[in-house]
Every structure is written in C-alpha cells, then in structure tokens.
Design an enzyme around this catalytic site. Structure first.
Site, short mmCIF file in Angstrom:
data_model
loop_
_atom_site.label_atom_id
_atom_site.label_comp_id
_atom_site.label_asym_id
_atom_site.label_seq_id
_atom_site.Cartn_x
_atom_site.Cartn_y
_atom_site.Cartn_z
N HIS B 91 0.84 -1.21 0.00
CA HIS B 91 0.00 0.00 0.00
C HIS B 91 0.88 1.26 0.00
CE1 HIS B 91 -2.93 3.03 1.12
NE2 HIS B 91 -2.23 3.30 2.21
N ASP B 120 6.18 20.79 -27.55
CA ASP B 120 6.38 19.46 -26.95
C ASP B 120 7.40 19.63 -25.84
OD1 ASP B 120 6.54 16.73 -26.33
OD2 ASP B 120 6.31 16.13 -28.41
N TRP B 154 7.09 0.33 3.55
CA TRP B 154 7.56 1.09 2.38
C TRP B 154 8.94 1.66 2.65
CZ3 TRP B 154 8.69 6.34 1.46
CH2 TRP B 154 8.42 7.23 2.49
N SER B 184 13.04 6.54 -13.96
CA SER B 184 11.95 7.18 -14.69
C SER B 184 11.80 8.62 -14.23
CB SER B 184 10.66 6.39 -14.44
OG SER B 184 9.53 7.20 -14.59
N SER B 185 11.78 8.83 -12.90
CA SER B 185 11.62 10.19 -12.38
C SER B 185 12.81 11.06 -12.71
CB SER B 185 11.44 10.16 -10.86
OG SER B 185 10.26 9.51 -10.51
N HIS B 268 12.57 12.51 2.95
CA HIS B 268 11.85 13.74 3.31
C HIS B 268 11.65 14.68 2.14
CE1 HIS B 268 9.44 15.81 6.09
NE2 HIS B 268 9.79 16.88 5.42
N GLU B 270 11.17 13.76 -0.68
CA GLU B 270 10.09 13.06 -1.39
C GLU B 270 8.72 13.60 -0.96
OE1 GLU B 270 10.20 10.91 -3.78
OE2 GLU B 270 8.75 9.29 -3.55
N TYR B 272 8.01 16.59 -0.12
CA TYR B 272 7.76 17.86 -0.82
C TYR B 272 7.63 17.64 -2.32
CZ TYR B 272 8.44 19.63 3.73
OH TYR B 272 8.26 19.83 5.06
N SER B 283 -2.67 26.87 -6.60
CA SER B 283 -2.35 28.26 -6.94
C SER B 283 -2.85 28.64 -8.33
CB SER B 283 -0.85 28.50 -6.86
OG SER B 283 -0.34 28.04 -5.62
N HIS B 317 14.51 14.24 11.29
CA HIS B 317 13.37 14.30 12.21
C HIS B 317 12.54 13.01 12.13
CE1 HIS B 317 10.61 16.56 9.13
NE2 HIS B 317 10.50 15.27 9.01
N THR B 343 5.44 27.33 4.43
CA THR B 343 4.19 26.62 4.18
C THR B 343 3.01 27.49 4.62
OG1 THR B 343 5.42 24.63 4.72
CG2 THR B 343 3.05 24.40 4.48
N LYS B 346 2.10 30.14 2.08
CA LYS B 346 1.24 29.67 0.99
C LYS B 346 -0.21 29.62 1.43
CE LYS B 346 4.39 27.01 -1.72
NZ LYS B 346 4.12 26.41 -3.00
#
Lengths: 356, 571
Positions: B91, B120, B154, B184-185, B268, B270, B272, B283, B317, B343, B346
C-alpha cells in the site's frame, strides 16, 4: 452577528474567530489525550503537548474561518460574470504572516529544548536495567542486582532508572506509553534512556518499530512497585534462579521447561495450552508429540531429534503452510545444550495431552 | 496508409522522375494501440501516465481497504500476519512510488508545455522512456504478488529487509521498483528542467511563469537532488542481500543507521516532491474560480523554492528515537520548525486569494478550497511531531499515520482531484458532471476525515503503527471501527469520480476551448489540443496571458500575435 459580518467582514471575522478559538482551546484541554502518567517525564511532556495545542487552535481557526467565510460570502450569483477585486497582494500582510509564525515556532523550539534538557538531565545512582529485544519478545536483566534475568519488567517507584537497550536481531523500539518515552533498539549499538517511574501499577512494554510477523504481539508486562516490594522481588528471583538450576538438575523439569518456553520468547509465536500462549504466527505446538512422530519419520529422525532440529535449524524442515526465514535461527547460540534438552522434553511431555 | 496499386505506381513514377526526391526518416503514423505504444507526444504520454497511475491508485486503495477490514475489530483474523505485512508494504509503496510522484509527472507532461506555450517537451523520446520505465517498475513490483510480496514496509528498514530475515524475493522486487521508477523520475525531471528553462513562450520571464510550472521546476530539481541517495541505498541493500556485503549488517561492521540516513535524505524531500505540485495546482485553480489575481504571486513562488531548500535539511526528524546525539537532533528540530513558515505563507496567500473574490462554486474549487483546510491539520500535526520530546510519545504510532494521510491525502490527493476536475475538459474536450463531482467531493471529504481524524487519538492513546491486530483490552476498537467505516466511504467517493470520468469521456457536455475562463495558455488552444499544440504562440505580457487576450477580444481588437484559435465565450 450576521449584519456585522456583512457590513464589516474583517471585524466580524475577528470576533467570530476569537470566540471559536476560546471554545477550541477549552475543548482540546478538556480531552484526555494520553494514557495515565507513570513517570516524572509524563507531566512535562503532557504540558508541552497542551501548550502546542493552545498555539495550534488559533492558527487552525483563522484558516478555517477565512476559507469558510469566503466561500459563503463571496460566492458569485448564477449568471454573475463579474470579476473579484483586482488585489495582487499586500506586502505588509506578507511580512506579518512571515513574522508571527516565525516567532511562534522559535518560541516553541526553545521551550521544547528546555523540556528535553530537563528529561535528559544526569541522574544520581540510577538502577541499571539491560533491555534486549528479539523477534518477538523482550528480556530484562539487572546487572547490579545479582544479575537477575526476567521476562517481565519490574521497577521500583521513585527511583531513577537507566535502560540500556539492545537487540539480538532486527530493529525494535522499546516503548511504555504511560512513561511517554520510547527509543529504538539498533543492532550493534546500545541506546540509553533515563526515566523515573512515579506511579504504582501494571503497564505494557510495546514494540513500536516493525520487526517482522510478530510485531503486534511483541509485548511484555511492566510492574512499578514500592521499593520494598522491588527488593523482595529481586530476592525471590535470585532464589528461584538457583532453584531453577537445581530443579533442572534434580527433578522439576516441567517447570524449568515452561520457564524456558516463555523466557526465550517461544510463546510470542507458538500456541501452547500448557504455557497459556495462543499466538498463530508459527505452527501450534499442542499436537507436537504426534506431529514430531509423523514428521520425524519422514526425515528419519526420532521425535526428540526432530524437535531439536526444528528449534536450532528452523528452515531445515517446514511444516505445511509455514514459510522459511520467519523463525530466528540463532537458538543454538541462545540456549545451552542442557536448556535445549529441557525444552525439548518439556514440549514433548505437555503436547498431545487430553485437555479438560 | 496501406499501399494500394495506384500508390505503388505513383511511387515508382516519382522514383523515375528527376530530380530525385528522397525523404529520410519519414515514418508512417501508426494507428490504434500501436499509436499509444510508440508515441512521443507529450499529451499522449501524459494521458498514459495518468491512466497507469490511477490504476495503481485503485490497487493501493484496495490494499488499504483490506488493512482497514483486518483492523475493524480486535483480534482480527481476516488475513495472516504475513499477508498483512505484505499489504502494508505494498500500500505505502504503491501510493508513493506508483501514484503520487508519477501522477504529477503525468499532469506536468500534459500541461507544462501547454502552459509555457511550447509544442512538446525538450526530449520527446526520453519522455517516452520515463513512462515505460515507470510501467515496468510497477510490473516488476506487482509481479511479487505471484511469489512473495515484500514485508518490511515502504521504508524497508535494514536489517529486517536483509536476506537473513526476509529471504523471499519481495524485497528484491521492491528494490527493482525503486531503481526503475527512480530512473523514470530522474530522466523525467531532467526533461522538465530542460523544457522549462528553454522553451517558454516569448515574454514569459521567470516572474510571469505559471505557479504550477514553478512547482514542477522545483519538483524536478528536488528529484535530481534526492533520488541518487536512495538509488545508492537500494543498491547497497541488494548487494547485502545477494553478494555478501555488510553495509547495513552490524555483525559485519556495517551500520543499520546508514540505511535510515540515506533513506530519509531521499524520503523527506520526497514528501515535498509529492506536495509541491499540489500546491502549484491550487495556486492555479483558486484565482481562476475566485476570478481574482493570485494573492502574493512572488511570495508563493519564493515559498516554493524555500520549502524545497529547507526540505533537504530536515531528514533526521524521522529518526528522533534513534541513538543519535542530542545536538544533531536539536538542529533537525529547528530546521523542521522553519519549514512551517513558508508553508504558512502559501496557506495565508491562498485564503487571501479567496477573500473578496467572485467565487464560482464548481467542483475543482471544492477540492482546491478543501486542500488548505485539510493541509493545515497535517501541517500542525507535523509541527507537533517535530517537537522532539513530544515525538518520543508519538513516533511510530497512529498519530504519524494520521499526519502522513492528512498531508498526502488531504494535501496531494485532493490536489490531484482538483487538477483532474479542472483539466479534464482540456484533455478530453468534455466536461465532467458537476452533480456527480460535487457528490464525490462530499463523500470523499466526510470519509477522509472520519478515517483519519480518529487515528490521531488512537496514536495518542498508544496504538503503534503497522500492527496486524490488537487486543480488545487496548480500548482502540471504537477508533478503528470509525476509521474502517470512513475508509469505505472514502473508497466510494473515489469510485464516484472514476465513474464520472468513464461516463463523461463519451457523454459529457462539450467543453470548448476555455470553459473556466482560465488564466494560462493551455486554455488558448483547442480541447483536446492538436498535436502541435499551437499554430501561433501569443506573446506573454503578464502572469495571466489569457485574461489579457480576453480583454483585447472584448475591446474588439485582434489580439497581437493570435490568429488561428477562436476564444470561447465560456459557459
């Protein structure tokens, strides 16, 4: 209120937020979030939590109030195609909402650090307890109290305790929710954690780090007792350890076997009615004497040899529906040959009996 | 085009004619499913990304529901502990590596070129490679269902993930998933960076770039910074498991803490990587539906970059209960606190955008307006977790489970659904049903809060995470039953949106070019856009080029630099 909100939305919002904040703070303080406080760190941590909640409520209320008010009050009528106010930003507001949160988190950080320092302060003459985690049980020993070994954690009230936490295999995490402290058991390292139990009672040691299939059942009892009861318990344990050796040599093998079964942590995974364990991670042992005969024959082993091999080399033969690699394979090192024999005899003697 | 006799005759005539005309590299356009397999068009790749990731979202959701069913009552016996640990691991891994991270690549693939006025991506073939690496990563991982799923969560903490404790191939499948989706990323991120830096329309300076594009640029840089750490870590784990090294094995002189540092140095950022693009979508959506400019454009763009930078400095942390020196942990407590500031910027700017707007209550706005409200809960619980004395109690409990879901579901997934409802008309040319969309939103909203709000309390009262059952005496039954009921509501809400997509794709109302009166260039072209996106790319003069164009059309003047596409009058 409704009229005020329409005429002076900012003022109305401020009033509404103020009232909601007050109500919110009362609610978060009224809720009993934690288990009972059983160490001197507990009240400090609970107070820190309360302060954090009090600081959080206004932020939450402000965001919710503005968001909710906006979607209700500034909703366009159907067919209204006009634009909203062309406001691009406001530097003063930006400065305010950078500065205030910054001050808030800085203050909280300082407060958190003070509490931390307090809890970690050096102790005088602490009771040392070695804690060892293994899949899936805890063992405790008291090096300064005649090297007493135990599977339940007994602590005297109002005395500093230093836990030295180790593990035999994977990561575990030593946690007593009522003490509010937890720490990881890391292979190859000793983790220290200090606390002072402050409330007599029975609690649980919980493993908080995923350690394998028996993670959920890796729990042991903690008893906080008066100093007198603690001394008495130590004396009794020392006595029974000498007796236990004598019993194994002399006669009461069943009692010694049962003690080994629980102390080694077998009960965390195997069902055995005689030892009152009911976990289903590994094969149940109530029919062991019949199984040992059957599977032993398949492997050209006597029932005793079969049981012994199954303990020391768990993957050598697998009972149907159970997989390799789950049971720790280091019991040959944990148990002496005599202890192993006692355990095997015990298991074969109590399984397969008629239960009332 | 099939070769007909006339065609062949024509070709032979052409070949005899002089001067000889030879065309190199011109291939016939394949049709049907082959067109999808061989495509390098960013829009088709984007759709394939979205389709594949939503498929994984549903798989991960089914796993979550099985977990919730197992925990609905004390001493549950629906699944075995082995299956349970497999479900937990699959999961988490599915939702993070196969859904939230790549779904942003899907949206970004489709919309970044359109929003910046490009035809493109910078490297179209590399773009196809990123999609196929993701697809094969997912297949390799789900292949483990046929032998033995991974069982170490995970995070795959060593040494539980080592071969001594989990000898089956599940952890290896997990390692291959990390490598394939990571590659891939990585190539995707390089592609986005090259595209955004080099291919923006005339006039689109950094200060006029849409905030979603800002967030994707930041997402890409974060991926490039964070992914090598996990790639190294899983390679070391692979050699530990199969080639006798001892990087994470204390018995051989290794250190299990190394895994945690490497993992969270990636893990971490990740977080964000998964949330910043959702912030970007919000936004975009809020100003369109409030019919008001975004409040504090520069502040939001700067906050995005600040969050990304600070996000690289907070990893330990996650390790407050490990044996690490106090000074180090205090540093990480401080840096984690600091992240709350940008944060907060925003969130305050979004609600200020709604203030005094002329708000159109459409489904994308529902999801977009819910995000700040839900995310503020996840943000506050995040600050609380960063106070490390309190974390001693909360670490590894259901409080953390609640926190991560408020951030990742209340934040990212609500953002994904906002994006889906906002951009579906552009991708398909048809509107999603508003009634079904709003119903889906409310069922999801109620289900989500019912599932995860009570998990805070379960954690505070001592329920550890990743446990397969709990005794009745623990007193967690009520929390867990509520959570299970909520999770099924949430599942129903999600399925309502899935049905909405399936029905609307054929039968939805025609959308026209610009159904929402958007601000950004994707609304300038047709719905769905033609293969070359734009015949003419307008010159950009502000953050809201479409608003400028509409204004000029209203004045009756032909907008500069535009000829081909008519501007729809809206609905």
């Amino acid at each position: 209120m409704g009229r005020l909100l329409r005429k002076r939305p900012a003022l109305g919002m401020a009033l509404l937020s103020g009232v909601s904040t007050a109500v919110g703070i009362v609610i978060v303080l009224a809720i009993d979030w934690f288990p009972v406080q059983a160490s001197t760190a507990s009240p400090q941590i609970d107070t820190l939590w309360d302060v954090l909640m009090i600081a959080s409520v206004p932020v939450f209320v402000l965001v919710m109030a503005v968001a909710l008010y906006s979607v209700f009050a500034f909703r366009a009528e159907p067919g209204d195609l006009s634009d909203g106010e062309p406001i691009h930003g406001n530097t003063r507001l930006e400065v305010i909402w950078v500065t205030i949160p910054f001050i808030m988190v800085s203050a909280l950080a300082v407060y958190g650090w003070i509490v931390l320092d307090d809890i970690e302060a050096k102790q005088t003459d602490p009771l040392i307890v070695n804690v060892t985690g293994q899949q899936f049980a805890w063992r405790f020993d008291y090096p300064d109290e005649g090297k007493v070994k135990s599977t339940e954690l007994v602590l005297p009230e109002d005395r500093d305790v230093e836990f030295r936490v180790n593990t035999d295999d994977v990561l575990h995490d030593f946690w007593v929710p009522e003490f509010r402290l937890k720490t990881d058991a890391v292979p190859g390292l000793t983790t220290k954690i200090r606390l002072k139990p402050s409330r007599i009672g029975e609690y649980d040691v919980v493993c908080a780090e995923l350690c394998g299939l028996g993670h959920a059942t890796m729990r042991s009892a903690v008893r906080v007792v008066t100093p007198e009861d603690f001394d008495a318990w130590i004396a009794k344990e020392q006595q029974s350890e000498t007796d236990g050796g004598a019993a194994a040599a002399g006669g009461d093998e069943a009692a010694a076997g049962k003690q080994l079964f629980t102390e080694t942590g077998c009960n965390a995974c195997h069902t055995l009615a005689d030892a009152e364990s009911a976990s289903a991670i590994g094969p149940g042992l109530d029919e062991l004497s019949a199984d040992a005969e059957k599977y032993g024959e398949q492997n050209d082993q006597s029932p005793e040899e079969y049981v012994k091999t199954s303990i020391t080399e768990p993957d050598a033969f697998l009972v149907p529906d159970f997989n390799a690699g789950i049971m720790p394979a280091d019991y040959a090192e944990q148990l002496s040959p005599e202890e192993l024999d006692t355990l095997v005899k015990y298991l074969l003697s109590v399984s397969g009996e008629e239960k009332p | 085009m099939a070769t007909t006799p006339e065609h062949a005759a024509r070709i032979s005539r052409l070949q005899q004619a002089r001067p000889e005309v030879v065309m190199h590299g011109l291939r016939e356009e394949p049709r049907g499913w082959l067109a999808w397999l061989t495509t390098t068009d960013h829009k088709r790749i984007g759709i394939m990304y979205l389709f594949a990731t939503f498929l994984f979202f549903i798989l991960g959701g089914v796993e979550a529901l099985l977990i919730r069913l197992q925990l609905a009552v004390p001493d549950g016996t629906l699944v075995t502990p082995e299956t349970y640990n497999g479900l937990v691991s699959m999961h988490g891994t599915t939702m993070i590596f196969l859904f939230v991270v790549p779904v942003w690549a899907g949206f970004a693939n489709y919309f970044v070129p359109l929003m910046i006025g490009a035809r493109d991506m910078a490297f179209p073939r590399l773009n196809a490679l990123s999609f196929w690496l993701l697809a094969f990563g997912g297949i390799a991982f789900y292949g483990s269902l046929f032998f033995e799923p991974p069982g170490a969560g995970w995070t795959s903490y060593a040494p539980l993930s080592d071969d001594a404790y989990l000898p089956g191939g599940g952890v290896d499948a997990w390692i291959f998933l990390i490598h394939l989706t990571g590659l891939s990323s990585l190539v995707g991120a390089i592609n986005f960076i090259a595209t955004i830096h080099n291919m923006r329309a005339r006039g689109m300076g950094w200060g006029r770039m849409p905030l979603f594009v800002w967030s994707i640029l930041t997402y890409s840089y974060l991926l490039v910074a964070a992914l090598p750490a996990i790639a190294a870590a899983v390679t070391m784990l692979l050699t530990d498991r199969h080639f006798g090294t001892d990087f994470f094995d204390a018995n051989g002189g290794g250190d299990p803490m190394l895994w945690q540092h490497l993992f969270w140095f990636f893990g971490h950022p990740e977080v964000y990587i998964m949330i910043l693009p959702a912030f970007g979508i919000i936004s975009e959506i809020l100003p369109v539906f409030a019919r008001k400019p975004i409040f504090g454009y520069k502040a939001i763009a700067a906050a995005t970059v600040a969050i990304a930078f600070l996000g690289l400095l907070v990893w330990a942390h996650h390790m407050f209960t490990t044996p690490t020196s106090t000074v180090v942990l205090v540093f990480f407590m401080m840096s984690s606190f600091l992240i709350a500031v940008p944060t907060g910027i925003k969130i305050f700017n979004w609600i200020a955008t709604l203030w005094r707007g002329s708000i159109m209550m459409k489904t994308p706005l529902y999801f977009a307006a819910a995000l700040p409200a839900l995310f503020v809960i996840g943000g506050i619980s995040g600050v609380i977790l960063a106070v490390f004395p309190v974390d001693w109690q909360l670490h590894d409990t259901y409080f953390v489970v609640a926190h991560i879901h408020y951030v990742l579901f209340g934040g990212s997934v609500f953002g994904i659904f906002a994006g889906l409802y906002y951009w579906f008309p552009k991708m398909s040319g048809r509107m999603l049903s508003e009634g079904l969309g709003k119903a889906s939103f409310w069922v999801m909203f109620v289900g989500f809060n019912l599932t995860f709000l009570v998990q805070h309390s379960a954690g505070l009262s001592g329920m550890p995470r990743r446990i397969y059952d709990y005794p009745e005496s623990a007193g967690w039954w009520g929390f867990n039953l509520a959570s299970t009921i909520g999770s099924f509501l949430l599942g129903i809400g999600v399925m309502m949106s899935v049905v909405n997509v399936i029905v609307s794709i054929k039968k939805g109302q025609k959308a026209g070019n610009d159904p929402w009166k958007g601000n950004t260039l994707e609304w300038f072209t047709q719905s769905p856009p033609p293969e070359n996106n734009f015949d003419v790319v307008p010159r950009v003069r502000s953050v809201e080029p479409m608003k400028d164009i509409r204004r000029e059309v209203m004045k009756g003047a032909e907008p500069a630099g535009t000829v081909a596409q008519p501007v729809a009058s809206g609905t």
